[in-house]
Design an enzyme around this catalytic site. Structure first.
Site, PDB file in Angstrom:
ATOM      1  N   ASN A 208      35.640  31.788 -18.185  1.00 28.77           N
ATOM      2  CA  ASN A 208      37.024  32.205 -18.445  1.00 28.77           C
ATOM      3  C   ASN A 208      37.466  31.801 -19.850  1.00 28.77           C
ATOM      4  O   ASN A 208      37.199  30.678 -20.279  1.00 28.77           O
ATOM      5  CB  ASN A 208      37.927  31.510 -17.404  1.00 28.77           C
ATOM      6  CG  ASN A 208      39.350  32.014 -17.380  1.00 28.77           C
ATOM      7  OD1 ASN A 208      39.574  33.222 -17.297  1.00 28.77           O
ATOM      8  ND2 ASN A 208      40.321  31.103 -17.441  1.00 28.77           N
ATOM      9  N   GLU A 272      44.897  35.367 -16.366  1.00 29.68           N
ATOM     10  CA  GLU A 272      46.094  34.569 -16.690  1.00 29.68           C
ATOM     11  C   GLU A 272      47.136  35.420 -17.408  1.00 29.68           C
ATOM     12  O   GLU A 272      47.786  34.959 -18.358  1.00 29.68           O
ATOM     13  CB  GLU A 272      45.726  33.359 -17.557  1.00 29.68           C
ATOM     14  CG  GLU A 272      44.679  32.454 -16.949  1.00 29.68           C
ATOM     15  CD  GLU A 272      44.405  31.192 -17.758  1.00 29.68           C
ATOM     16  OE1 GLU A 272      45.195  30.850 -18.666  1.00 29.68           O
ATOM     17  OE2 GLU A 272      43.375  30.544 -17.479  1.00 29.68           O
ATOM     18  N   ASP A 274      50.082  37.126 -19.065  1.00 27.93           N
ATOM     19  CA  ASP A 274      51.524  37.092 -19.323  1.00 27.93           C
ATOM     20  C   ASP A 274      51.759  37.726 -20.689  1.00 27.93           C
ATOM     21  O   ASP A 274      50.856  37.770 -21.524  1.00 27.93           O
ATOM     22  CB  ASP A 274      52.147  35.696 -19.187  1.00 27.93           C
ATOM     23  CG  ASP A 274      51.481  34.601 -20.020  1.00 27.93           C
ATOM     24  OD1 ASP A 274      50.680  34.908 -20.915  1.00 27.93           O
ATOM     25  OD2 ASP A 274      51.787  33.421 -19.768  1.00 27.93           O
TER      26      ASP A 274
HETATM   27  O1  G2I Z   1      47.924  26.909 -21.659  1.00 29.30           O
HETATM   28  C1  G2I Z   1      48.005  28.034 -20.839  1.00 29.30           C
HETATM   29  C2  G2I Z   1      46.758  28.214 -19.996  1.00 29.30           C
HETATM   30  C3  G2I Z   1      45.567  28.553 -20.899  1.00 29.30           C
HETATM   31  N1  G2I Z   1      44.380  28.756 -20.109  1.00 29.30           N
HETATM   32  C4  G2I Z   1      44.025  27.696 -19.184  1.00 29.30           C
HETATM   33  C5  G2I Z   1      45.215  27.328 -18.303  1.00 29.30           C
HETATM   34  O2  G2I Z   1      44.878  26.258 -17.452  1.00 29.30           O
HETATM   35  C6  G2I Z   1      46.426  26.994 -19.122  1.00 29.30           C
HETATM   36  O3  G2I Z   1      47.479  26.647 -18.217  1.00 29.30           O
HETATM   37  C7  G2I Z   1      48.386  25.683 -18.679  1.00 29.30           C
HETATM   38  C8  G2I Z   1      49.465  25.506 -17.619  1.00 29.30           C
HETATM   39  O4  G2I Z   1      50.171  26.711 -17.485  1.00 29.30           O
HETATM   40  C9  G2I Z   1      50.437  24.409 -18.061  1.00 29.30           C
HETATM   41  O5  G2I Z   1      51.331  24.118 -16.990  1.00 29.30           O
HETATM   42  O6  G2I Z   1      47.718  24.485 -18.913  1.00 29.30           O
HETATM   43  C10 G2I Z   1      48.594  23.496 -19.467  1.00 29.30           C
HETATM   44  C11 G2I Z   1      47.795  22.258 -19.838  1.00 29.30           C
HETATM   45  O7  G2I Z   1      46.973  22.473 -20.883  1.00 29.30           O
HETATM   46  C12 G2I Z   1      49.681  23.165 -18.454  1.00 29.30           C
HETATM   47  O8  G2I Z   1      50.598  22.276 -19.037  1.00 29.30           O
HETATM   48  C13 G2I Z   1      50.606  20.992 -18.512  1.00 29.30           C
HETATM   49  C14 G2I Z   1      51.482  20.139 -19.420  1.00 29.30           C
HETATM   50  O9  G2I Z   1      50.951  20.187 -20.733  1.00 29.30           O
HETATM   51  C15 G2I Z   1      51.453  18.755 -18.939  1.00 29.30           C
HETATM   52  O10 G2I Z   1      52.315  17.960 -19.715  1.00 29.30           O
HETATM   53  C16 G2I Z   1      51.830  18.692 -17.459  1.00 29.30           C
HETATM   54  O11 G2I Z   1      51.665  17.385 -16.966  1.00 29.30           O
HETATM   55  O12 G2I Z   1      51.077  20.935 -17.194  1.00 29.30           O
HETATM   56  C17 G2I Z   1      50.943  19.661 -16.666  1.00 29.30           C
HETATM   57  C18 G2I Z   1      51.274  19.680 -15.191  1.00 29.30           C
HETATM   58  O13 G2I Z   1      52.579  20.141 -14.989  1.00 29.30           O
END
Ligand code: G2I
Length: 371
Positions: A208, A272, A274
């Site tokens: 991915n 993913e 958006d």
């Molecule tokens: O960054 C967007 C996506 C890119 N591809 C891989 C995916 O796994 C990624 O998802 C995002 C989530 O949507 C966010 O929600 O990944 C982030 C982390 O790299 C997520 O953010 C994290 C925050 O940075 C943290 O501070 C928080 O503790 O979410 C965590 C849980 O809420």
């Protein structure tokens, strides 16, 4: 192209059986409408099921108690993925101590609603727990393999497809210089897929990545890896195209790119999706992605990276199909119409834009993007 399937890889037969069971279960519950049905479906899941595809959303277990969140999820989606709850930091905060509470909640909810569950993600350079970051050499290798065994083993038989490895390539098509790459060398991705193969014989195994939403140096690099894996019988079944886009994104080679991977002999999934923006421009990008997937027979489904703008990781860009009050947006209707086959001729995209993917500044800050 030599495929693992053609070499009689035993897991392929099991996966086919699981897929058949899933279809049978959907049909038995009356949720599967067949292609050619004269009636347009009025939900995303119903419309997607007409062509045997899923329409999924990334969710957080902590939000399932919110009535509007869960009722929208249940009505519109037939697949889910954990936005964060199955990542390494969430599932193995201390070495050898696994915590599956959030992931288990998601799986239980999905199963109660006849939804598939995608797994995200077994190995990634980001969101590693602190204890992993300091490991070197064989110790890191052992930790990675044990992690895959622990998590994929725990969910074995319940996951439709796993993002085994996430975001391991750079923009120029070379390997990302993560701790995994630097400590383990080029073989680590293959080792991860083999470990996932052993731990869950039923799940499809995906690579991915983001900014692979067209033919470019990065998707070229991944293409070469998949080609090599298939030629050598390394177990890989699918490639996930994250598709974090903006309303000006160029989709001119989007379908062609999906098709070239499908032609290698793997499924392709939009994992993913958006689209930052609003109104007709945003809706048109959603429509183009949907039509591209529908035009590629091995594009098995689409997952949007959240349900509502209220909880999007790109919240200030309103990139999802439901607004912060759970109202359907123009983009929602464009997707529904496309899934219902209103534009069956295939994708078309106006414009001559250069960007292939949207790269929020926050990616750079969080170390996810490198240029
Ligand atoms: O960054 C967007 C996506 C890119 N591809 C891989 C995916 O796994 C990624 O998802 C995002 C989530 O949507 C966010 O929600 O990944 C982030 C982390 O790299 C997520 O953010 C994290 C925050 O940075 C943290 O501070 C928080 O503790 O979410 C965590 C849980 O809420």
């Amino acid at each position: 192209m030599t495929r693992a399937a053609e070499q009689g890889h035993p897991r392929r037969r099991i996966r086919t059986a699981v897929a058949a069971l899933t279809s049978a279960a959907l049909a038995a519950t009356g949720m599967l409408a067949f292609a050619g049905s004269a009636h347009a479906a009025d939900t995303l899941r119903g419309a997607a099921e007409q062509s045997g595809r899923y329409y999924g959303a990334a969710i957080g277990p902590q939000l399932l108690g919110e009535a509007d969140y869960t009722s929208t999820l249940n009505a519109e989606f037939n697949s889910v993925v954990a936005e964060n709850a199955m990542k390494w930091d969430a599932t193995e905060p201390n070495r050898g101590q696994f915590t599956f509470g959030g992931g288990d909640q998601i799986v239980a909810h999905a199963q109660s609603q006849g939804m598939e569950v995608r797994g995200h993600t077994l190995v990634w350079h980001a969101q590693q727990p602190g204890w992993v970051q300091g490991l070197g050499g064989d110790d890191l290798r052992r930790a990675m393999l044990d992690h895959i065994d622990g998590v994929a083993g725990h969910y074995a038989g319940q996951i439709s497809s796993w993002d085994v490895v996430n975001e391991a390539f750079e923009w120029d098509g070379s390997r990302r210089q993560s701790n995994l790459q630097q400590q383990l060398g080029d073989g680590w991705i293959e080792e991860a897929f083999r470990a996932a193969d052993a731990a869950d014989p039923a799940a499809k195994l995906c690579y991915n990545d983001f900014s692979t939403d067209g033919i470019n140096a990065k998707s070229d690099g991944i293409y070469r890896m998949v080609e090599d894996f298939l030629a050598r019988g390394v177990p890989i079944d699918c490639v996930g195209f994250q598709s974090h886009l903006g309303q000006d994104s160029d989709l001119s080679t989007y379908q062609q790119n999906l098709q070239r991977f499908a032609d290698l002999g793997v499924d392709v999934e939009i994992t993913e999706l958006d689209v930052g923006g609003s109104g007709a421009a945003q809706a048109n990008v959603y429509r183009g992605v949907t039509e591209a997937c529908l035009a590629v027979s091995r594009c098995t489904g689409i997952t949007v990276w959240g349900i509502t703008d209220k909880y999007s990781w790109r919240g200030d860009e309103s990139p999802l199909l439901f607004d912060a009050n759970y109202q359907k947006k123009e983009a929602y209707y464009a997707v529904l119409e496309a899934l219902n086959g209103a534009a069956a001729e295939g994708p078309g995209q106006d414009g001559d834009l250069s960007a292939t993917s949207y790269h929020p500044a926050s990616w750079r800050e969080s170390g996810q993007a490198v240029s």
